[in-house]
Design a protein around this motif. Structure first.
Motif, PDB file in Angstrom:
ATOM      1  N   ASP A   1       0.846  -1.190   0.000  1.00  0.00           N
ATOM      2  CA  ASP A   1       0.000   0.000   0.000  1.00  0.00           C
ATOM      3  C   ASP A   1       0.884   1.243   0.000  1.00  0.00           C
ATOM      4  O   ASP A   1       2.104   1.165   0.174  1.00  0.00           O
ATOM      5  CB  ASP A   1      -0.912   0.001   1.226  1.00  0.00           C
ATOM      6  CG  ASP A   1      -2.113   0.923   1.043  1.00  0.00           C
ATOM      7  OD1 ASP A   1      -2.264   1.479  -0.074  1.00  0.00           O
ATOM      8  OD2 ASP A   1      -2.876   1.092   2.000  1.00  0.00           O
ATOM      9  N   THR A   2       0.266   2.387  -0.183  1.00  0.00           N
ATOM     10  CA  THR A   2       0.988   3.657  -0.196  1.00  0.00           C
ATOM     11  C   THR A   2       0.111   4.739   0.418  1.00  0.00           C
ATOM     12  O   THR A   2      -1.120   4.700   0.263  1.00  0.00           O
ATOM     13  CB  THR A   2       1.362   4.060  -1.639  1.00  0.00           C
ATOM     14  OG1 THR A   2       1.924   5.384  -1.627  1.00  0.00           O
ATOM     15  CG2 THR A   2       0.160   4.059  -2.550  1.00  0.00           C
TER      16      THR A   2
ATOM     17  N   ARG B   1       0.282   6.233  -8.324  1.00  0.00           N
ATOM     18  CA  ARG B   1      -0.039   5.404  -7.149  1.00  0.00           C
ATOM     19  C   ARG B   1       0.560   4.016  -7.285  1.00  0.00           C
ATOM     20  O   ARG B   1       1.121   3.474  -6.314  1.00  0.00           O
ATOM     21  CB  ARG B   1      -1.552   5.325  -6.988  1.00  0.00           C
ATOM     22  CG  ARG B   1      -1.998   4.459  -5.820  1.00  0.00           C
ATOM     23  CD  ARG B   1      -3.505   4.538  -5.613  1.00  0.00           C
ATOM     24  NE  ARG B   1      -3.979   3.427  -4.789  1.00  0.00           N
ATOM     25  CZ  ARG B   1      -3.863   3.353  -3.475  1.00  0.00           C
ATOM     26  NH1 ARG B   1      -3.269   4.339  -2.811  1.00  0.00           N
ATOM     27  NH2 ARG B   1      -4.323   2.307  -2.803  1.00  0.00           N
TER      28      ARG B   1
ATOM     29  N   LEU C   1       4.398   4.354  -6.720  1.00  0.00           N
ATOM     30  CA  LEU C   1       4.759   4.618  -5.327  1.00  0.00           C
ATOM     31  C   LEU C   1       4.479   3.417  -4.434  1.00  0.00           C
ATOM     32  O   LEU C   1       5.260   3.114  -3.522  1.00  0.00           O
ATOM     33  CB  LEU C   1       4.004   5.851  -4.825  1.00  0.00           C
ATOM     34  CG  LEU C   1       4.411   7.179  -5.472  1.00  0.00           C
ATOM     35  CD1 LEU C   1       3.431   8.283  -5.107  1.00  0.00           C
ATOM     36  CD2 LEU C   1       5.830   7.569  -5.072  1.00  0.00           C
ATOM     37  N   ALA C   2       3.361   2.717  -4.692  1.00  0.00           N
ATOM     38  CA  ALA C   2       3.034   1.539  -3.882  1.00  0.00           C
ATOM     39  C   ALA C   2       4.118   0.484  -4.015  1.00  0.00           C
ATOM     40  O   ALA C   2       4.531  -0.131  -3.020  1.00  0.00           O
ATOM     41  CB  ALA C   2       1.677   0.987  -4.300  1.00  0.00           C
ATOM     42  N   ASN C   3       4.607   0.278  -5.211  1.00  0.00           N
ATOM     43  CA  ASN C   3       5.602  -0.767  -5.439  1.00  0.00           C
ATOM     44  C   ASN C   3       7.020  -0.333  -5.091  1.00  0.00           C
ATOM     45  O   ASN C   3       7.959  -1.103  -5.267  1.00  0.00           O
ATOM     46  CB  ASN C   3       5.517  -1.256  -6.887  1.00  0.00           C
ATOM     47  CG  ASN C   3       4.327  -2.154  -7.106  1.00  0.00           C
ATOM     48  OD1 ASN C   3       4.335  -3.321  -6.718  1.00  0.00           O
ATOM     49  ND2 ASN C   3       3.268  -1.592  -7.688  1.00  0.00           N
TER      50      ASN C   3
ATOM     51  N   SER D   1       7.267   1.202  -1.946  1.00  0.00           N
ATOM     52  CA  SER D   1       7.105   1.508  -0.524  1.00  0.00           C
ATOM     53  C   SER D   1       8.050   0.705   0.365  1.00  0.00           C
ATOM     54  O   SER D   1       8.296   1.094   1.507  1.00  0.00           O
ATOM     55  CB  SER D   1       5.649   1.297  -0.095  1.00  0.00           C
ATOM     56  OG  SER D   1       5.255  -0.037  -0.319  1.00  0.00           O
TER      57      SER D   1
ATOM     58  N   THR E   1      10.011   6.703 -11.665  1.00  0.00           N
ATOM     59  CA  THR E   1       9.152   7.548 -10.823  1.00  0.00           C
ATOM     60  C   THR E   1       9.799   8.901 -10.575  1.00  0.00           C
ATOM     61  O   THR E   1       9.140   9.949 -10.676  1.00  0.00           O
ATOM     62  CB  THR E   1       8.871   6.853  -9.484  1.00  0.00           C
ATOM     63  OG1 THR E   1       8.297   5.573  -9.737  1.00  0.00           O
ATOM     64  CG2 THR E   1       7.909   7.682  -8.632  1.00  0.00           C
TER      65      THR E   1
ATOM     66  N   VAL F   1       5.846  11.490  -0.650  1.00  0.00           N
ATOM     67  CA  VAL F   1       5.711  10.051  -0.416  1.00  0.00           C
ATOM     68  C   VAL F   1       6.976   9.330  -0.841  1.00  0.00           C
ATOM     69  O   VAL F   1       7.478   8.441  -0.134  1.00  0.00           O
ATOM     70  CB  VAL F   1       4.487   9.505  -1.174  1.00  0.00           C
ATOM     71  CG1 VAL F   1       4.438   7.975  -1.082  1.00  0.00           C
ATOM     72  CG2 VAL F   1       3.203  10.101  -0.622  1.00  0.00           C
ATOM     73  N   LEU F   2       7.535   9.712  -1.982  1.00  0.00           N
ATOM     74  CA  LEU F   2       8.731   9.042  -2.492  1.00  0.00           C
ATOM     75  C   LEU F   2       9.922   9.237  -1.560  1.00  0.00           C
ATOM     76  O   LEU F   2      10.691   8.303  -1.314  1.00  0.00           O
ATOM     77  CB  LEU F   2       9.070   9.590  -3.885  1.00  0.00           C
ATOM     78  CG  LEU F   2      10.286   8.970  -4.584  1.00  0.00           C
ATOM     79  CD1 LEU F   2      10.012   7.500  -4.933  1.00  0.00           C
ATOM     80  CD2 LEU F   2      10.650   9.752  -5.841  1.00  0.00           C
TER      81      LEU F   2
END
Length: 927
Positions: free
Chosen positions: A13-14, A661, A664-666, A668, A758, A779-780
């Motif tokens: 998840d992110t 999304r 970023l999720a992958n 995390s 990304t 987030v990154l």
């Protein structure tokens, strides 16, 4: 005990949510960025880089911003951010235009007219400050990055002083002069207007034909080669402004045209040959006999009797006389027309202006005293009819100049004004017009058609009337001799002394100045000019008052960017002040954007109910949606906006956001410093994905962004996310990301590529989607102090492939083949013979280089094609046989394999998944 294999895959998840909720969240981000002083920090980080200066054309400090303002500011912000991204120090100092009539009118409306001048200017300053605060808040809400704590205002004391100094430099260079000539005059404003303050609208006017009797019949006969005197000869003019006839001083003809003498019941009329028949039809004299013809030059200097005043006027020659309409003879009133004025100069005609500042005839004007010019039209026509001089009177719709503020017709009237002379050969010995034309030649235009437009305007424009009879404006700080009207011989020196005072006290320093303070005993011989400067001179001088004065900026600017109406406005006023002071344009590039229209292409208006307010878009959809619409639209023409158009933009945004999304999720559980692999250890597909991403970055940063081709850039970004990533790379690597061991080489290879992708993608989109870019960057990086602003273009690892072109060609061919295979698979799915593509097994036959490409993938080919089995062999033609697998489906990876259920403790998964769960993990070589 059964195992829930869903929990064994790497589905991460992110905190980057699927829904942006931009309208709700953006204001908090704006507040935080301001508190963190991100603009100021960026200036320190960018110090020492090459400069890129976009000089802000100041919006007028009156009223809330509209969608056109939003387009303008967002485009500027995108450019500043792309230049920062590309390694420039690109400060942005926003500005406001603060003087001028609209503010005066608002203050009069709010406070009344009977206010002392000094108090009135104080109220104007306060009102402008209030408007600036409102507009600034809305501009900041759009995410526009700039020095909002220190914008430039044309009403700042130092700026006002430097505007005065600009005027002084133009005077010193020899371009400023006083003259009495016709200018655009708005009766409602009570002032001269600049070219940029004039717009053309249709007007219904009386179009009349008027006969002027020739005084000397013998000379008229001689001109036409006739023996007998022509005592009933008439020159016929045509005009749509009857009110100007009291000021008539001549009738102009064209020396090179042929004129006919025609016998009619009215007498012998002189008309140009090309228009004679149409004119005679208007008068009801069809079939009248032509007595003789002559060239126009033979009529020069003949005298005519004014139709209702006791004065004689000459026939003169003028190049402005054409055969487009009328009679080929032009009523000439030097006080009421620029061409008339110029023609009259050559003949020494008087510039007799019978009309006062209020648009009424002066009390000394016979027959029409006290009438407005519009009231006079029917009176003049009636007087002509009584005199027997009216040949025709019809109504005509035609284009006519109007005041851009009041939307009312304006007039030309001669007044004593101050001008910057286009044909003045100033300090450099070249005319200002010639200098300006050269400056246009040296300027780069976006779009290219802007050059021809500005060239035409510079080539045709009259002298610039820079004086105004207003209260709220920068004064023309000159002393003139009370008798001679000449400027004081020490004007340059005195102007600087006044400028120093204005720096301390503002323009009030001039208005309250006692001339004796500077002139001593000479004060009785001189008076202060009461005129203020054209407000376009204010903004047109900001290249000196701002760019040259603020240390973080530089002169000339790299770019000026405004709407297409500014070719006649700010672009031109800046060009002329630059050329008249320093000898060149104050910009290297000009970018022009069009106006905003609704979805049907109609101009926006409150009465039509089709206005789209940027504030409403921000509050309902978010500023990033508005920014994406601006960037997605070809600004070189009209920009169409509507709820339906914004809905489509929102869909595009959602697809981009979903891509971010997934990325970023992958990432995390990926720490670049700990987990990133060197490029030499990346799987081939991952190296290819990096190569495609780098090509995107090079295209945007190396071509599209420098050319300001943002709508093409958005197309490239959207296509990259949907086709290169969504439809191919991410689709292929999902299996590897989800099912291989979390810390496996195969997964870390994919994550390494995703990290570079990304990072590059966020940097590329952040100039457009500034809020989303920052949100994703946080987030990154895991830091709310970090900013995408603080970084330049992503640096890709060296050595993506020893032979990059071969890698690109190979995978392009594989992708084309994959599209073919998908068609075959989809045909079976459509026939309900196949479920997902993973149920498919492919037998492939291809030839040549494609066979080599597919064969080189070995067992990884099935992952690229997203099938459970793929076997390739060489053949003459391309054949793809699709058959549904007869094997069981793995509960974990969903592949159909023969070994599903053959492993102890894992009854429903395949051997590959067992290895990834309990063993050393599978090995991937290519994909």
């Amino acid at each position: 005990m059964s195992i829930d294999y869903r929990k064994t895959v790497n589905l991460l998840d992110t905190p980057f949510p699927m829904r942006g909720d931009l309208a709700k969240r953006e204001p908090a981000w704006v507040k935080r960025w301001h508190e963190q002083k991100r603009y100021q920090k960026l200036r320190k980080l960018a110090a020492g880089r090459p400069k890129f200066i976009l000089h802000d054309g100041p919006p007028y400090a009156n009223g809330d911003i509209h969608i056109g303002h939003a387009v303008n500011k967002v485009l500027k912000d995108i450019i500043v951010r792309t230049k920062t991204l590309s390694g420039f120090d690109a400060p942005y100092v926003p500005g406001w235009d603060c003087h001028g009539l609209p503010i005066e009118l608002m203050v009069e409306k709010l406070h009344g007219k009977d206010i002392p001048a000094a108090k009135f200017r104080e109220l104007c300053r306060e009102y402008a400050q209030e408007q600036i605060a409102r507009q600034k808040k809305d501009f900041i809400r759009l995410g526009v990055l700039g020095d909002w704590d220190n914008p430039y205002l044309t009403m700042e004391f130092k700026t006002e002083a430097d505007i005065v100094r600009t005027l002084g430099k133009i005077y010193e260079n020899g371009y400023l002069f006083k003259g009495e000539k016709p200018v655009h005059w708005c009766i409602e404003c009570g002032s001269a207007l600049a070219e940029a303050e004039v717009e053309y609208e249709d007007k219904n006017s009386p179009a009349i034909d008027v006969a002027f009797r020739f005084v000397e019949g013998a000379k008229l006969a001689e001109a036409f080669g006739l023996a007998a005197s022509v005592d009933d000869g008439y020159a016929v003019i045509w005009t749509t402004t009857p009110w100007t006839l009291p000021a008539n001083q001549a009738v102009a003809i064209n020396a090179g045209l042929t004129y006919q003498l025609i016998d009619t019941p009215k007498g012998k009329l002189v008309l140009v040959k090309e228009l004679a028949e149409a004119a005679l039809q208007r008068y009801g004299f069809g079939g009248a006999a032509v007595l003789a013809e002559t060239s126009g030059d033979r009529l020069e200097h003949l005298l005519l009797q004014h139709p209702f005043y006791d004065r004689q006027v000459p026939v003169i020659v003028g190049e402005h006389v054409t055969t487009d309409a009328g009679t080929g003879l032009v009523h000439t009133a030097p006080a009421h027309g620029l061409e008339d004025f110029q023609a009259g100069l050559a003949y020494g005609l008087p510039v007799a202006n019978p009309v006062g500042d209020d648009g009424r005839y002066k009390s000394t004007i016979e027959r029409f005293a006290g009438l407005t010019v519009w009231e006079a039209n029917p009176q003049v026509i009636e007087t002509l009819a009584e005199a027997g001089a009216l040949l025709a009177n019809v109504r005509l719709n035609h284009s006519y100049p109007h005041c851009w503020r009041h939307k009312t017709p304006i007039i030309f009237r001669a007044t004593a004004q101050w001008f910057i002379g286009m044909e003045k050969a100033g300090h450099a010995g070249t005319t200002l017009r010639g200098n300006a034309k050269q400056a246009v030649d040296e300027t780069e235009f976006f779009p290219a058609w802007g050059r021809a437009r500005l060239e035409a305007m510079i080539g045709n424009r009259p002298d610039w009337c820079v004086s105004r009879q207003r209260n709220w404006g920068v004064p023309m700080t000159f002393f003139v001799h009370k008798e001679s009207g000449e400027l004081h011989p020490r004007s340059a020196e005195l102007l600087e002394e006044v400028a120093l005072r204005i720096e301390q006290q503002g323009i009030e320093a001039w208005f309250s100045l006692d001339a004796a303070e500077l002139l001593g005993d000479e004060a009785e011989q001189y008076k202060k000019l009461s005129d203020t400067l054209d407000v376009w001179f204010d903004s047109g001088s900001t290249h000196f008052a701002v760019l040259k004065q603020r240390p973080e900026l530089a002169w000339p600017a790299d770019l000026y960017l405004e709407g297409s109406d500014q070719h006649r406005g700010w672009f031109q006023s800046s060009l002329l002040t630059g050329c008249a002071t320093i000898g060149r344009a104050p910009y290297r590039q000009l970018l022009t954007h069009g106006f905003v229209v609704d979805g049907k292409g109609l101009k926006m208006s409150k009465s039509k109910g089709n206005v789209v307010a940027p504030q409403k878009v921000n509050d309902s959809l978010g500023a990033d949606i508005l920014r994406l619409w601006v960037a997605s639209t070809d600004y070189s023409g009209e920009l169409a906006i509507s709820d339906e158009i914004l809905k489509r933009v929102t869909e595009s945004y959602r697809r981009l956001r979903n891509t971010l999304r997934f990325l970023l999720a992958n990432l995390s559980d990926f720490a670049p410093l700990d987990h990133a692999l060197p490029v030499s250890k990346l799987l081939e597909l991952d190296r290819y994905a990096l190569l495609v991403t780098r090509q995107l970055q090079e295209k945007l940063a190396g071509d599209l962004y420098p050319r300001y081709a943002f709508h093409h850039a958005v197309q490239e970004i959207v296509n990259f996310c949907s086709e290169d990533l969504g439809a191919f790379y991410l689709d292929v690597i999902k299996d590897r990301l989800y099912t291989t061991k979390a810390d496996s080489h195969a997964r870390r290879s994919a994550q390494t590529a995703l990290y570079h992708i990304t990072r590059s993608l966020l940097l590329l989109i952040s100039p457009i989607l500034c809020f989303t870019g920052e949100e994703a960057w946080e987030v990154l990086t895991g830091s709310d102090e970090e900013s995408v602003l603080f970084h330049t273009l992503h640096e890709f690892p060296q050595g993506l492939a020893e032979a990059e072109q071969e890698l690109a060609d190979k995978w392009s061919a594989i992708r084309e083949f994959r599209a073919q295979a998908n068609k075959e698979i989809e045909s079976l799915r459509a026939a309900d013979k196949l479920g997902s593509s993973l149920q498919a097994e492919l037998d492939i036959e291809v030839s040549g280089e494609l066979y080599q490409h597919l064969q080189s993938l070995d067992g990884d080919l099935k992952y690229v094609l997203i099938v459970s089995h793929a076997k390739v062999k060489e053949g003459a033609d391309t054949r793809i046989k699709v058959t549904p697998s007869v094997h069981a489906k793995c509960d974990r990876c969903w592949h159909y394999r023969a070994d599903v259920g053959s492993h102890a403790g894992h009854g429903s998964v395949c051997g590959r998944c067992v290895s990834n769960l309990d063993g050393a993990g599978e090995v991937r070589e290519h994909a």
